[in-house]
Scaffold this motif. Sequence first.
Motif, short mmCIF file in Angstrom:
data_model
loop_
_atom_site.label_atom_id
_atom_site.label_comp_id
_atom_site.label_asym_id
_atom_site.label_seq_id
_atom_site.Cartn_x
_atom_site.Cartn_y
_atom_site.Cartn_z
N TRP A 12 0.84 -1.20 0.16
CA TRP A 12 -0.07 -0.15 0.05
C TRP A 12 0.89 1.18 0.04
O TRP A 12 0.64 2.21 -0.60
CB TRP A 12 -0.94 0.14 1.26
CG TRP A 12 -2.05 -0.96 0.94
CD1 TRP A 12 -2.44 -1.89 1.77
CD2 TRP A 12 -3.27 -0.77 0.13
NE1 TRP A 12 -3.54 -2.60 1.39
CE2 TRP A 12 -3.96 -1.85 0.22
CE3 TRP A 12 -3.58 0.08 -0.86
CZ2 TRP A 12 -5.10 -2.12 -0.50
CZ3 TRP A 12 -4.67 -0.20 -1.58
CH2 TRP A 12 -5.44 -1.22 -1.54
N ALA A 16 1.02 4.08 -2.81
CA ALA A 16 0.74 5.64 -2.41
C ALA A 16 1.94 6.53 -3.16
O ALA A 16 1.60 7.22 -3.78
CB ALA A 16 0.66 5.64 -1.19
N THR A 19 1.06 6.28 -6.88
CA THR A 19 -0.24 7.12 -7.28
C THR A 19 0.49 8.57 -7.36
O THR A 19 -0.21 9.34 -8.22
CB THR A 19 -1.23 6.78 -6.37
OG1 THR A 19 -1.42 5.29 -6.25
CG2 THR A 19 -2.37 7.51 -6.38
N ALA A 20 1.10 9.01 -6.40
CA ALA A 20 1.60 10.35 -6.29
C ALA A 20 2.36 10.65 -7.34
O ALA A 20 2.02 11.72 -7.97
CB ALA A 20 2.24 10.72 -4.94
N SER A 23 -0.04 10.74 -10.76
CA SER A 23 -1.20 11.64 -10.63
C SER A 23 -0.43 13.12 -10.78
O SER A 23 -1.08 14.04 -11.70
CB SER A 23 -2.04 11.77 -9.62
OG SER A 23 -1.18 11.95 -8.40
N LEU A 50 -7.21 15.89 -5.35
CA LEU A 50 -7.32 14.50 -5.56
C LEU A 50 -6.01 13.87 -5.04
O LEU A 50 -5.92 12.80 -4.40
CB LEU A 50 -7.67 14.15 -6.78
CG LEU A 50 -9.14 14.30 -7.23
CD1 LEU A 50 -9.47 13.95 -8.71
CD2 LEU A 50 -10.14 13.73 -6.36
N THR A 51 -4.85 14.34 -5.41
CA THR A 51 -3.46 13.60 -5.45
C THR A 51 -3.22 13.45 -3.69
O THR A 51 -2.70 12.43 -3.15
CB THR A 51 -2.38 14.44 -5.97
OG1 THR A 51 -2.71 14.14 -7.29
CG2 THR A 51 -1.06 13.78 -5.93
N ILE A 53 -5.29 13.46 -1.33
CA ILE A 53 -6.30 12.75 -0.58
C ILE A 53 -5.99 11.08 -0.82
O ILE A 53 -5.98 10.31 -0.06
CB ILE A 53 -7.82 12.80 -1.16
CG1 ILE A 53 -8.30 14.41 -0.64
CG2 ILE A 53 -8.84 11.85 -0.54
CD1 ILE A 53 -9.61 14.90 -1.10
N ILE A 54 -5.73 10.86 -2.37
CA ILE A 54 -5.49 9.21 -2.68
C ILE A 54 -4.09 8.87 -1.95
O ILE A 54 -4.11 7.94 -1.39
CB ILE A 54 -5.59 9.17 -4.16
CG1 ILE A 54 -7.01 9.50 -4.53
CG2 ILE A 54 -5.20 7.94 -4.39
CD1 ILE A 54 -6.96 9.61 -5.96
N SER A 55 -3.13 9.83 -2.05
CA SER A 55 -1.79 9.40 -1.78
C SER A 55 -1.67 9.20 -0.43
O SER A 55 -1.13 8.13 0.35
CB SER A 55 -0.72 10.35 -2.21
OG SER A 55 -0.80 10.14 -3.71
N GLY A 57 -4.12 9.09 2.06
CA GLY A 57 -4.86 7.89 2.26
C GLY A 57 -4.47 6.61 2.13
O GLY A 57 -4.45 5.68 3.29
N LEU A 58 -3.66 6.15 1.03
CA LEU A 58 -3.13 4.89 0.85
C LEU A 58 -1.92 4.72 1.73
O LEU A 58 -1.57 3.65 2.14
CB LEU A 58 -2.59 4.72 -0.62
CG LEU A 58 -3.73 4.44 -1.70
CD1 LEU A 58 -3.24 4.54 -3.00
CD2 LEU A 58 -4.52 3.35 -1.51
#
Length: 75
Positions: A12, A16, A19-20, A23, A50-51, A53-55, A57-58
């Motif tokens: 995870w 993350a 994903t960072a 994005s 969005l970046t 929040i997603i990064s 969170g993961l």
Amino acid sequence: MNNLKKLLGILWIVLALFTAYFSIFELALPKISTGHQEDLVFGIIILCILTPIISIGLGLFGYYSLLGEYDQDKM
């Protein structure tokens, strides 16, 4: 099972980071640099909202998994 959860925690965290990177450098910055207004708005939304929040969170999910917060004895 708890060792599997800790191993997946590492996955995870890596996800993350990936994903960072993806994005920011593949989605947001190319959209911002086009110069069109609709692309600029989309790029700013991806980059600033969005970046993180997603990064984050993961990353937190993986961090807590590594700490053992999801172990069977704590539930």
